[in-house]
Design an enzyme around this catalytic site. Structure first.
Site, PDB file in Angstrom:
ATOM      1  N   GLY A 174       0.780  -1.239   0.000  1.00  9.00           N
ATOM      2  CA  GLY A 174       0.000   0.000   0.000  1.00  9.00           C
ATOM      3  C   GLY A 174       0.808   1.284   0.000  1.00  9.00           C
ATOM      4  O   GLY A 174       0.384   2.284  -0.568  1.00  9.00           O
ATOM      5  N   ASP A 225      -5.301   2.314  10.651  1.00 12.22           N
ATOM      6  CA  ASP A 225      -6.729   2.123  10.903  1.00 12.22           C
ATOM      7  C   ASP A 225      -6.876   1.725  12.378  1.00 12.22           C
ATOM      8  O   ASP A 225      -6.960   2.593  13.237  1.00 12.22           O
ATOM      9  CB  ASP A 225      -7.195   1.032   9.921  1.00 12.22           C
ATOM     10  CG  ASP A 225      -8.683   0.802   9.902  1.00 12.22           C
ATOM     11  OD1 ASP A 225      -9.429   1.775   9.797  1.00 12.22           O
ATOM     12  OD2 ASP A 225      -9.107  -0.363   9.991  1.00 12.22           O
ATOM     13  N   LYS A 269      -7.025   7.076  10.595  1.00 14.34           N
ATOM     14  CA  LYS A 269      -8.440   7.084  11.006  1.00 14.34           C
ATOM     15  C   LYS A 269      -8.484   7.053  12.530  1.00 14.34           C
ATOM     16  O   LYS A 269      -8.516   5.969  13.120  1.00 14.34           O
ATOM     17  CB  LYS A 269      -9.160   5.846  10.478  1.00 14.34           C
ATOM     18  CG  LYS A 269      -9.254   5.723   8.972  1.00 14.34           C
ATOM     19  CD  LYS A 269     -10.036   4.451   8.627  1.00 14.34           C
ATOM     20  CE  LYS A 269     -10.018   4.150   7.164  1.00 14.34           C
ATOM     21  NZ  LYS A 269     -10.621   2.832   6.856  1.00 14.34           N
ATOM     22  N   ASP A 279      -5.747  -0.493  -1.932  1.00 10.51           N
ATOM     23  CA  ASP A 279      -6.509  -1.384  -2.810  1.00 10.51           C
ATOM     24  C   ASP A 279      -7.874  -1.757  -2.259  1.00 10.51           C
ATOM     25  O   ASP A 279      -8.147  -1.633  -1.061  1.00 10.51           O
ATOM     26  CB  ASP A 279      -5.728  -2.682  -3.021  1.00 10.51           C
ATOM     27  CG  ASP A 279      -5.764  -3.573  -1.776  1.00 10.51           C
ATOM     28  OD1 ASP A 279      -5.430  -3.060  -0.679  1.00 10.51           O
ATOM     29  OD2 ASP A 279      -6.139  -4.744  -1.891  1.00 10.51           O
TER      30      ASP A 279
HETATM   31  P1  5GP Z   1      -4.621  -1.564  10.796  1.00 10.52           P
HETATM   32  O1  5GP Z   1      -3.723  -2.682  11.239  1.00 10.52           O
HETATM   33  O2  5GP Z   1      -4.134  -0.201  11.200  1.00 10.52           O
HETATM   34  O3  5GP Z   1      -6.050  -1.818  11.202  1.00 10.52           O
HETATM   35  O4  5GP Z   1      -4.718  -1.657   9.243  1.00 10.52           O
HETATM   36  C1  5GP Z   1      -3.768  -1.196   8.386  1.00 10.52           C
HETATM   37  C2  5GP Z   1      -3.965  -1.817   7.025  1.00 10.52           C
HETATM   38  O5  5GP Z   1      -5.354  -2.065   6.724  1.00 10.52           O
HETATM   39  C3  5GP Z   1      -3.494  -0.836   5.975  1.00 10.52           C
HETATM   40  O6  5GP Z   1      -2.119  -0.984   5.726  1.00 10.52           O
HETATM   41  C4  5GP Z   1      -4.376  -1.209   4.805  1.00 10.52           C
HETATM   42  O7  5GP Z   1      -3.780  -2.270   4.086  1.00 10.52           O
HETATM   43  C5  5GP Z   1      -5.667  -1.695   5.419  1.00 10.52           C
HETATM   44  N1  5GP Z   1      -6.699  -0.627   5.451  1.00 10.52           N
HETATM   45  C6  5GP Z   1      -7.214  -0.025   6.547  1.00 10.52           C
HETATM   46  N2  5GP Z   1      -8.127   0.900   6.197  1.00 10.52           N
HETATM   47  C7  5GP Z   1      -8.185   0.885   4.852  1.00 10.52           C
HETATM   48  C8  5GP Z   1      -8.957   1.633   3.895  1.00 10.52           C
HETATM   49  O8  5GP Z   1      -9.782   2.515   4.185  1.00 10.52           O
HETATM   50  N3  5GP Z   1      -8.731   1.321   2.588  1.00 10.52           N
HETATM   51  C9  5GP Z   1      -7.857   0.367   2.189  1.00 10.52           C
HETATM   52  N4  5GP Z   1      -7.726   0.164   0.872  1.00 10.52           N
HETATM   53  N5  5GP Z   1      -7.123  -0.351   3.056  1.00 10.52           N
HETATM   54  C10 5GP Z   1      -7.280  -0.088   4.382  1.00 10.52           C
END
Ligand code: 5GP
Length: 177
Positions: A46, A104, A132, A160
């Site tokens: 990403g 996220d 976020k 993606d």
């Molecule tokens: P976390 O571990 O912080 O929950 O998630 C991080 C990963 O989730 C990011 O690197 C991404 O791959 C995916 N992700 C989280 N939110 C989004 C979003 O709104 N759109 C996309 N395409 N991927 C997301």
């Protein structure tokens, strides 16, 4: 409007706004790391475009590498264990800047930083293009944040939907209407 598989997305952050903000983040990094030589650690897939554009705006000496994160079913208090793959450089004593596309829940970046920390770097800073805050589930220290966004699903500019939609210059948001 962008259609990816079964979903439609509408324009969210345009290319000019992205590039302006990335240049501001790079300016901050140039100031903060003046006289040092950080290792930029991009998290694939990403963050590939963000890492490249950030790098183009860095004027300090720096090196770059990329890692991948593999998720395992086994869980901990902070979710699935995420192992980092592809790190071949010795990072002991180095200043690391980990570059993510989006934070996220924060679980991914927390696991990545924990594993990097075990290898004894001098410092670790996180640069994320998107954040976020409402979705955050763990404590993470984000040194460089491009944009804080609502809890919405975004694609484009490296991000993606089911493997597709990464190859755009702008960021789009899921059309909920
Ligand atoms: P976390 O571990 O912080 O929950 O998630 C991080 C990963 O989730 C990011 O690197 C991404 O791959 C995916 N992700 C989280 N939110 C989004 C979003 O709104 N759109 C996309 N395409 N991927 C997301």
């Amino acid at each position: 409007m962008l259609t990816v598989l079964d979903k439609t997305f509408v324009p969210f952050i345009g290319r000019d706004t992205l590039q302006e903000r990335i240049s501001e983040l790079a300016d901050q990094i140039n100031r903060d790391y003046a006289g040092r030589c950080p290792l930029i650690v991009g998290v694939l897939n990403g963050a590939v475009l963000f890492t490249a554009d950030l790098l183009k705006n860095l004027t300090i000496d720096c090196e770059i590498t990329f890692i991948r994160v593999a998720s395992y079913e086994q869980t901990t208090s902070t979710g699935n264990i995420k192992e980092i793959l592809g790190l071949t450089e010795a990072i002991t004593g180095r200043d690391l800047i980990v570059v993510e596309d989006i934070v996220d829940t924060g679980m991914t970046i927390a696991h990545v930083c924990q594993q990097l920390a075990e290898k004894g770097p001098a410092s670790i800073a996180i640069a994320t293009l998107l954040f976020k805050p409402a979705a955050l589930k763990t404590k993470v220290d984000l040194a460089y944040v491009g944009f804080e966004i609502e809890n919405q699903f975004v694609v484009g500019y490296g991000l993606d939907y089911d493997g597709l939609g990464r190859n755009t210059k702008d960021i789009f948001v899921l059309n909920e209407s």
